[in-house]
Write an enzyme that holds these catalytic residues in place. Structure first.
Site, PDB file in Angstrom:
ATOM      1  CB  CYS A   1     -46.880  30.486 -74.094  1.00 28.11           C
ATOM      2  SG  CYS A   1     -45.303  30.190 -74.911  1.00 28.11           S
ATOM      3  CG  HIS A   2     -50.752  32.274 -73.085  1.00 23.78           C
ATOM      4  ND1 HIS A   2     -49.842  32.492 -74.089  1.00 23.78           N
ATOM      5  CD2 HIS A   2     -50.782  33.407 -72.327  1.00 23.78           C
ATOM      6  CE1 HIS A   2     -49.339  33.713 -73.971  1.00 23.78           C
ATOM      7  NE2 HIS A   2     -49.885  34.281 -72.903  1.00 23.78           N
ATOM      8  N   GLY A   3     -51.051  27.549 -71.949  1.00 24.00           N
ATOM      9  CA  GLY A   3     -51.766  26.331 -71.590  1.00 24.00           C
ATOM     10  C   GLY A   3     -52.751  25.820 -72.612  1.00 24.00           C
TER      11      GLY A   3
END
Length: 218
Positions: free
Chosen positions: A182-184
């Site tokens: 999702c956001h690494g």
């Protein structure tokens, strides 16, 4: 001469006024009505013996009603608290028992515990060695691998990313641990955050191992 005449006149006025005020005070005191408490005295009150029996019955009846009311109120409160407590099926899900023999080495298996994803990873010897050699001072959320596992072979985690609550992917990412696409956010094989926006390591739930090769989480 002037003060002498005036002094005599003043004394004459006081002698003249003294009987007047004294009489007024006596009249006032004679008009005070003193209450008569004779009727309230038990020996002369005229109350019959039966009246005392009725009073005693009234007191006993009142006390019994109060005790019954308190008992009923206690039962109502207990019933209300019981309705708010967890039901039997919820209590059954509070703990989960997992057979570790079904998880091969090097694999991560996902279970459900209290409505949350539960990761159980059977780590290899190389994974254990790598995670134990990590410099703790270089970590964002500083935790040694030994502080996160009870048995080096087994890693027990909640599969919820500490950034925004997504579910990371196991056996992936830059550190071959867990990766949240999702956001690494990248976690290592000890569940520690190594890269990305997540502020904390993956949570370790309470668990214990049994003698027959199982783990109980909760």
């Amino acid at each position: 001469f002037f003060f002498a005449r005036n002094g005599m006149a003043l004394r004459q006025c006081v002698r003249t006024a003294r009987p007047f005020f004294g009489k007024q005070l006596r009249l006032a005191s004679s008009q005070v009505q003193v209450p008569n408490f004779e009727d309230y005295k038990r020996p002369n009150s005229g109350v019959k013996e039966g009246d005392y029996s009725r009073r005693a019955f009234t007191y006993v009846l009142t006390a019994g009603g109060a005790v019954a009311g308190l008992h009923a109120a206690k039962n109502i409160v207990n019933d209300f608290l019981m309705t708010m407590s967890a039901s039997a099926d919820v209590l059954a899900l509070a703990k989960v028992e997992i057979d570790l023999s079904a998880i091969p080495e090097g694999k991560n298996v996902t279970f459900k515990w209290r409505g949350k994803p539960l990761f159980i990873r059977h780590r290899t010897a190389s994974e254990i060695d790598i995670e134990q050699k990590v410099d703790v001072s270089s970590l964002r959320d500083k935790q040694a691998d030994a502080d996160r596992v009870k048995n080096p072979e087994w890693l027990v985690l909640l599969g919820i990313c500490t950034h925004l609550g997504c579910v990371p992917i196991a056996n992936s990412g830059d550190f071959n641990g867990y990766y949240c696409p999702c956001h690494g956010s990248h976690y290592d094989a000890s569940g520690r955050i190594r890269k990305g926006p997540a502020p904390l390591n993956l949570e370790v739930p309470p668990y214990e191992f049994t003698e027959d090769g199982k783990v109980i989480v909760g």
